[in-house]
Design an enzyme around this catalytic site. Structure first.
Site, PDB file in Angstrom:
ATOM      1  N   LYS A  56      70.630  11.579  23.831  1.00 54.43           N
ATOM      2  CA  LYS A  56      71.317  10.390  24.494  1.00 54.43           C
ATOM      3  C   LYS A  56      69.913   9.417  24.632  1.00 54.43           C
ATOM      4  CE  LYS A  56      75.779  11.256  24.634  1.00 54.43           C
ATOM      5  NZ  LYS A  56      77.027  10.679  24.549  1.00 54.43           N
TER       6      LYS A  56
ATOM      7  N   TYR B 175      70.783  17.498  22.944  1.00 53.20           N
ATOM      8  CA  TYR B 175      71.707  16.949  23.372  1.00 53.20           C
ATOM      9  C   TYR B 175      71.576  15.748  23.898  1.00 53.20           C
ATOM     10  CZ  TYR B 175      75.515  15.131  26.674  1.00 53.20           C
ATOM     11  OH  TYR B 175      76.025  14.043  27.112  1.00 53.20           O
TER      12      TYR B 175
ATOM     13  N   SER C 188      73.990   9.597  29.727  1.00 56.36           N
ATOM     14  CA  SER C 188      73.962  11.203  30.113  1.00 56.36           C
ATOM     15  C   SER C 188      73.198  11.207  31.571  1.00 56.36           C
ATOM     16  CB  SER C 188      74.698  12.328  29.074  1.00 56.36           C
ATOM     17  OG  SER C 188      74.052  13.451  30.023  1.00 56.36           O
TER      18      SER C 188
HETATM   19  N1  UFG Z   1      78.808  27.240  35.483  1.00 56.15           N
HETATM   20  C1  UFG Z   1      79.007  28.895  36.035  1.00 56.15           C
HETATM   21  N2  UFG Z   1      80.167  29.249  35.081  1.00 56.15           N
HETATM   22  C2  UFG Z   1      80.761  28.295  33.931  1.00 56.15           C
HETATM   23  C3  UFG Z   1      80.447  26.375  33.466  1.00 56.15           C
HETATM   24  C4  UFG Z   1      79.621  26.135  34.310  1.00 56.15           C
HETATM   25  O1  UFG Z   1      78.681  28.777  36.572  1.00 56.15           O
HETATM   26  O2  UFG Z   1      81.545  28.467  33.344  1.00 56.15           O
HETATM   27  C5  UFG Z   1      77.587  26.182  36.120  1.00 56.15           C
HETATM   28  C6  UFG Z   1      76.559  25.690  35.465  1.00 56.15           C
HETATM   29  O3  UFG Z   1      75.444  27.201  35.345  1.00 56.15           O
HETATM   30  C7  UFG Z   1      75.369  24.646  36.161  1.00 56.15           C
HETATM   31  C8  UFG Z   1      77.051  24.119  36.592  1.00 56.15           C
HETATM   32  O4  UFG Z   1      78.102  25.368  36.819  1.00 56.15           O
HETATM   33  O5  UFG Z   1      75.844  24.803  36.836  1.00 56.15           O
HETATM   34  C9  UFG Z   1      77.947  23.397  36.289  1.00 56.15           C
HETATM   35  O6  UFG Z   1      77.984  23.347  34.632  1.00 56.15           O
HETATM   36  P1  UFG Z   1      78.859  21.816  33.888  1.00 56.15           P
HETATM   37  O7  UFG Z   1      78.682  23.574  32.192  1.00 56.15           O
HETATM   38  O8  UFG Z   1      80.356  21.856  34.461  1.00 56.15           O
HETATM   39  O9  UFG Z   1      78.093  20.696  34.315  1.00 56.15           O
HETATM   40  P2  UFG Z   1      76.523  20.497  33.083  1.00 56.15           P
HETATM   41  O10 UFG Z   1      76.034  20.545  34.537  1.00 56.15           O
HETATM   42  O11 UFG Z   1      75.334  21.753  32.797  1.00 56.15           O
HETATM   43  O12 UFG Z   1      76.553  19.501  32.457  1.00 56.15           O
HETATM   44  C10 UFG Z   1      76.562  18.703  32.660  1.00 56.15           C
HETATM   45  C11 UFG Z   1      77.607  17.449  31.231  1.00 56.15           C
HETATM   46  C12 UFG Z   1      76.837  18.098  30.375  1.00 56.15           C
HETATM   47  C13 UFG Z   1      75.605  16.920  30.485  1.00 56.15           C
HETATM   48  C14 UFG Z   1      75.256  17.150  32.195  1.00 56.15           C
HETATM   49  C15 UFG Z   1      73.494  17.088  32.384  1.00 56.15           C
HETATM   50  O13 UFG Z   1      78.376  18.524  31.165  1.00 56.15           O
HETATM   51  O14 UFG Z   1      77.354  16.934  28.679  1.00 56.15           O
HETATM   52  O15 UFG Z   1      75.519  17.755  32.705  1.00 56.15           O
HETATM   53  O16 UFG Z   1      73.036  17.641  33.120  1.00 56.15           O
HETATM   54  F1  UFG Z   1      74.714  17.441  29.291  1.00 56.15           F
END
Ligand code: UFG
Length: 331
Positions: free
Chosen positions: A150, A146, A122
């Site tokens: 990894k 998490y 990840s």
């Molecule tokens: N976001 C929102 N609303 C939501 C969901 C997400 O505004 O309902 C925003 C988050 O704050 C972030 C972006 O959208 O800025 C992306 O969020 P995600 O949850 O889709 O993905 P992440 O970047 O947080 O997470 C991904 C993987 C994780 C991993 C991470 C590594 O899904 O498993 O990248 O940084 F850990």
């Protein structure tokens, strides 16, 4: 060096999102696939491309039996828990499944005969990187349990390679997204925490979209990520396994596009693809979200000859929308 031109692959977590797309990709190319999954978060309905073994990766005897019975040429290991927030609340679960589970796989391979192992890494191993795009040699400094699980998994792999000659590739995903072009599988998490499915559910009217922060130091104030289509991820896993079966070296590889897209841009594109408005409300920042996380994808190109093909926003969002509208996920 392998003599036949097809592989038999045991896929842990093959009933999950990225796992099921990889099983389909393997089967379409004439490879033989066995899914090993405990269905704790995976779905039996997504196991369509080969035999299914119901088992837990922490169960040494069950996993050893599966490998002894099916004699795979290699393993692709997806089975893990993936929710950052949950990992903060319940780190024991994350260390148990992601670290102990991965360790058990390595121990079984040590005892049953080593063979190549490709694992789900990840981008979370980088934490809050101070360089962007981020390359594999950047400092790893995960900021949540998490991400730490990894990274521990990668350390274990490196140690098992030295001691037991276990060949491995860890693929560090950025933001997995999109769905199978034929609608045979797609993203199905319960609960769903990822941006794109949540955007599309807001379009369908099921739930409000919460935008976590619009005061970041990015051009439009929302977070920037590197969205990579799940079918591109699937192709990279197969390329990584072929790389190892050809006797090439173990390594960690970023899977991303090198292109950053903001939350606001996703919302605008989703509105265009669906032809509908995306209702949303801005909430405070979500703890632990870096402002910007974008891959340097050069190593994947150089080492695996892999490049993203389906990761333009149009393809990602239209495939995810088709999957969402097909209504196969229970929510
Ligand atoms: N976001 C929102 N609303 C939501 C969901 C997400 O505004 O309902 C925003 C988050 O704050 C972030 C972006 O959208 O800025 C992306 O969020 P995600 O949850 O889709 O993905 P992440 O970047 O947080 O997470 C991904 C993987 C994780 C991993 C991470 C590594 O899904 O498993 O990248 O940084 F850990």
């Amino acid at each position: 060096m392998r003599r036949k031109n097809w592989m038999k692959v045991l896929v842990t977590g093959g009933a999950g999102y990225i796992g099921s797309h990889t099983c389909k990709y393997l089967a379409e190319r004439g490879h033989s696939v066995v899914t090993y999954d405990n269905l704790s978060t995976g779905h039996r309905e997504l196991v369509k491309w080969g035999p299914f073994v119901h088992g837990d990766i922490r169960d040494y005897a069950s996993l050893r039996r599966a490998i002894h019975t099916h004699e795979p040429d290699g393993l692709i290991h997806f089975a893990s828990v993936i929710a950052v927030g949950e990992s903060v609340q319940n780190p024991g679960l994350y260390y148990d499944i992601n670290c102990m589970g991965s360790l058990t796989i390595m121990q079984v391979l040590r005892d049953e005969g080593v063979r190549p192992l490709v694992v789900s890494g990840s981008a979370a191993v980088y934490g809050l990187p101070n360089v962007c795009p981020v390359g594999e040699s950047a400092v790893t400094n995960p900021i949540n349990p998490y991400g730490r699980t990894k990274l521990v998994m990668e350390w274990m792999l490196a140690d098992f390679e030295v001691a037991h000659k276990l060949p491995w590739v860890a693929l560090r995903y950025f933001n997995a997204s999109g769905a199978d072009a034929d609608g045979e599988t797609g993203e199905w998490h319960e609960p769903e925490t990822h941006l794109i499915p949540n955007v599309l559910r807001a379009v369908r009217g099921g739930q409000e979209l919460k935008v976590f922060g619009n005061d970041y130091s990015t051009p439009d104030g929302t977070c920037i990520r590197d969205y990579i289509h799940v079918s591109d991820l699937a192709a990279a896993h197969v390329a990584a396994l072929e790389h190892l079966l050809a006797g090439r070296p173990s390594t960690s590889i970023n899977l991303g596009t090198g292109r950053g897209v903001s939350v606001a841009e996703i919302i605008a594109k989703a509105s265009q693809v669906t032809g509908k408005p995306v209702p949303y409300t801005v909430y405070p920042r979500r703890p632990g979200d870096p402002a910007m996380l974008v891959a340097d994808p050069a190593r994947g190109r150089e080492v695996l000859g892999w490049e993203a093909k389906y990761s333009d926003l149009e393809t990602i969002l239209s495939s995810a929308w088709a999957w969402e509208c097909a209504g196969k996920t229970a929510h």
